[in-house]
Design an enzyme around this catalytic site. Structure first.
Site, PDB file in Angstrom:
ATOM      1  N   CYS A  45     -15.759 -38.528-131.079  1.00 48.21           N
ATOM      2  CA  CYS A  45     -15.095 -39.772-131.480  1.00 48.21           C
ATOM      3  C   CYS A  45     -15.402 -40.150-132.922  1.00 48.21           C
ATOM      4  O   CYS A  45     -14.793 -41.077-133.458  1.00 48.21           O
ATOM      5  CB  CYS A  45     -15.501 -40.900-130.540  1.00 48.21           C
ATOM      6  SG  CYS A  45     -15.527 -40.390-128.809  1.00 48.21           S
ATOM      7  N   CYS A  80     -13.886 -51.314-121.172  1.00 47.66           N
ATOM      8  CA  CYS A  80     -13.626 -49.925-121.577  1.00 47.66           C
ATOM      9  C   CYS A  80     -12.389 -49.888-122.473  1.00 47.66           C
ATOM     10  O   CYS A  80     -11.378 -50.533-122.170  1.00 47.66           O
ATOM     11  CB  CYS A  80     -13.350 -49.043-120.358  1.00 47.66           C
ATOM     12  SG  CYS A  80     -14.643 -49.101-119.103  1.00 47.66           S
ATOM     13  N   HIS A 123      -8.094 -46.328-129.023  1.00 49.96           N
ATOM     14  CA  HIS A 123      -9.069 -45.303-129.403  1.00 49.96           C
ATOM     15  C   HIS A 123      -8.464 -43.899-129.287  1.00 49.96           C
ATOM     16  O   HIS A 123      -8.803 -43.137-128.391  1.00 49.96           O
ATOM     17  CB  HIS A 123     -10.317 -45.446-128.522  1.00 49.96           C
ATOM     18  CG  HIS A 123     -11.439 -44.521-128.863  1.00 49.96           C
ATOM     19  ND1 HIS A 123     -11.599 -43.932-130.104  1.00 49.96           N
ATOM     20  CD2 HIS A 123     -12.490 -44.067-128.104  1.00 49.96           C
ATOM     21  CE1 HIS A 123     -12.680 -43.170-130.090  1.00 49.96           C
ATOM     22  NE2 HIS A 123     -13.233 -43.227-128.900  1.00 49.96           N
TER      23      HIS A 123
END
Lengths: 392, 392
Positions: B86, B209, B335
């Site tokens: 990430c 999340c 994300h």
């Protein structure tokens, strides 16, 4: 011309090692790189790392490079995983050179690793094809050997070249690799062995294809100050050139040349202020035999269509004018994808310090040539013996 | 302190885009980055590219970065794919900064891309877990949410913190993201929504999340000379710090801190010659709500255990002393793994030029914080408005 030096380089044995992991193989390469440094190096001196891998098999897809540097005890250093398919660690070296040249780091670890031989799941065939273009090549049924077979067919059609010329690459590189204790396929083969072996993708036979291999390589890249502290005879990175190209063959104008090699070589030669005639030896990317022929031409070692002549005349044999792949190349030494580019640097480092298994007499300047896929990314480096200006 | 500047930055919308590819999403981000440059830029001026992606879904595993730069017409430039899970494009930015600082390039494209929402094959669950440690976490059954849930449990146990404190991250970031037209989940949520949502991995609920997202981001990194030609108000890269850490949680001494964040931040602050109190705003890596709390502490914005207090008091709201994740963060903006780090840079670039959707009054200096996995690799950047010395 850079002020960056290689002060150490080492590789693990290349081969099939079911008992090893990517971490343990890299540890071997790293330890050997440290041992090759002339004076004592404290690992605390290493500021940063760039490590290449394709990640075949999918063990640690994310963050495998930090997992490796943490494993060898380089806790907390910035570690970047680089991936440009088979050119992963050629690019890792380039990034390490930039990091040192930037002044953001003084001593940088570059290298790569790959474990391929245990990729025994359903993922196997998928992984081995991922260096080709996806939508219009792989998913349409083209294997990676098939990509290079198309280039070979086009070459044999365009020029005065035969299957035996492809085989001459295998014969020469196996003869070299037979002297290299780190080679995966360290045995000799004859012209007949190579030309008569079973077809993998016509016209390429088994001996025209490199093996899938486990292995790792490590290179220590330093500023001039650090190199002066650590080394009597470092290797100067005189030129670093890289270029991208269309990832798919179908996107290119010609199948008998890799434009990214031509561009990367021009950039590396320009940075080093040399031309192809100034090179004493080279490690070129012979993933398939045809790739070595294209490399001779794209690197400027001969004109278009003349590569077979160089092989027939022995020019690229160890005792010829321009020895190529003295390590055995990908063909005999093996091709653990992420480790290959840095592995070429290991051979060049040893040649330039007079420590090679097949030593080129008076080697002062060498070129390494690392190709990603069928030419989507290429990294070329020019390396010279000693501190800048010392080489003849 | 570097002499490197950001002269343009843009992102695609983040969301679920079944009709887009990683190439087309990156093209949007790249076009927007070009449009954001104050004066006309010829794409021939771009010397090199570093692009981050995890490669979720496995389309073009090898060489996807050159495939992207070729697609947007940057033919032949050296393009390196960077992967640190990430943190891929946080590291891509760092490498671009080094490339410019080295003098090997004057204008470099950094960025990232990821297509996650169509990963509908058997590979899906496999891909989503690959940012965690493999042998002792993923293959033992730990999901990636489970890794952060362990950190959350440990934090709630160690400090005066509750599930509602985790929810406050979601409430704040969704409130910010509701103003961002590029956000994936651009809607507000209440404390009750967040705390009472279904459990994903106890104590983390769905609202604790971030989503899985498609998207791309692009940043143009320039030398001082090029920045002077192209920009009235560039953004100065005052500090770039990165650090690795143990990839597996089980290898760490504490679950309530990410050591690589602490080290990366120290390095970035030192390079920029500032401390955490000198920061006007930050984009931090809130992949799970607990990650934002840990970030406050590891970046030095408060002492251990005090992060909940910052949230309760509104210190990190847009009108607080230290606004955090004005973009909506990973939680609301989304994300798309490889695009996230460079996406944070896009927000900081816009904040520092007064163009943000949720503008921080008088923003002169910001920090971006990008975490790979659960802390195996972290990149922190300090960015300042204008040419060096111009910011207050």
């Amino acid at each position: 011309m850079s002020d960056v030096y290689i002060v150490g380089a080492g590789q693990s044995p290349f081969g099939s090692f079911p008992g090893e992991s990517y971490r343990s193989l890299f540890e071997t390469a790293y330890d050997r790189a440290l041992e090759s440094v002339d004076r004592d190096l404290n690992s605390d001196q290493i500021d940063e790392a760039y490590l290449g891998t394709l990640g075949v098999g999918g063990r640690q897809i994310g963050l495998s490079a930090p997992a490796v540097t943490e494993h060898v005890g380089l806790h907390g250093i910035p570690t970047t995983r680089v991936e440009n398919a088979c050119a992963a660690s050629g690019y890792a070296l380039r990034n390490a050179v930039a990091a040192v040249e930037s002044g953001m780091a003084d001593l940088v670890l570059a290298g790569g690793y790959e474990v391929m031989t245990d990729a025994s799941s359903d993922h196997t065939k998928w992984w081995l094809g991922v260096s080709g273009e996806t939508e219009w090549e792989r998913l349409s049924g083209t294997t990676f050997a098939g990509v290079y077979a198309q280039m070979a067919s086009a070459y044999l059609d365009a020029y005065d070249a035969t299957v035996d010329d492809l085989s001459r690459v295998a014969v020469k590189n196996h003869a070299n690799g037979a002297h290299n204790p780190n080679a995966h396929l360290g045995f000799e083969c004859s012209l007949e062995d190579a030309s008569n072996a079973q077809t993998v993708a016509d016209p390429l036979t088994l001996y025209h294809c490199c093996p899938t291999t486990d292995g790792a390589s490590a290179v220590l890249v330093a500023s001039e100050d650090v190199a002066s502290d650590l080394s009597e005879t470092p290797v100067h990175v005189a030129g670093s050139g890289a270029a991208s190209g269309a990832v798919g063959l179908f996107q290119r104008d010609s199948l008998t040349s890799i434009p990214a090699t031509r561009t990367a070589a021009e950039r590396a030669y320009e940075m080093a202020d040399i031309g192809p005639n100034d090179v004493d030896f080279a490690e070129v990317h012979d993933c398939f035999a045809i790739a070595e022929l294209l490399a001779y031409e794209d690197l400027g070692f001969c004109e278009r269509g003349e590569a077979p002549e160089l092989l027939r005349e022995g020019v690229t044999n160890p005792d010829g004018d321009l020895p190529i792949n003295t390590s055995g190349g990908l063909k005999s030494k093996g091709h653990p994808i992420g480790a290959t580019g840095a592995g070429q640097i290991v051979e060049a480092f040893e040649q330039l310090r007079g420590d090679a298994h097949v030593q080129v007499e008076g080697a002062e300047r060498g070129v390494t040539h690392n190709v990603g896929g069928s030419g989507g990314g290429v990294a070329v480096h020019v390396l010279e013996r000693g501190f800048r200006g010392e080489s003849a």
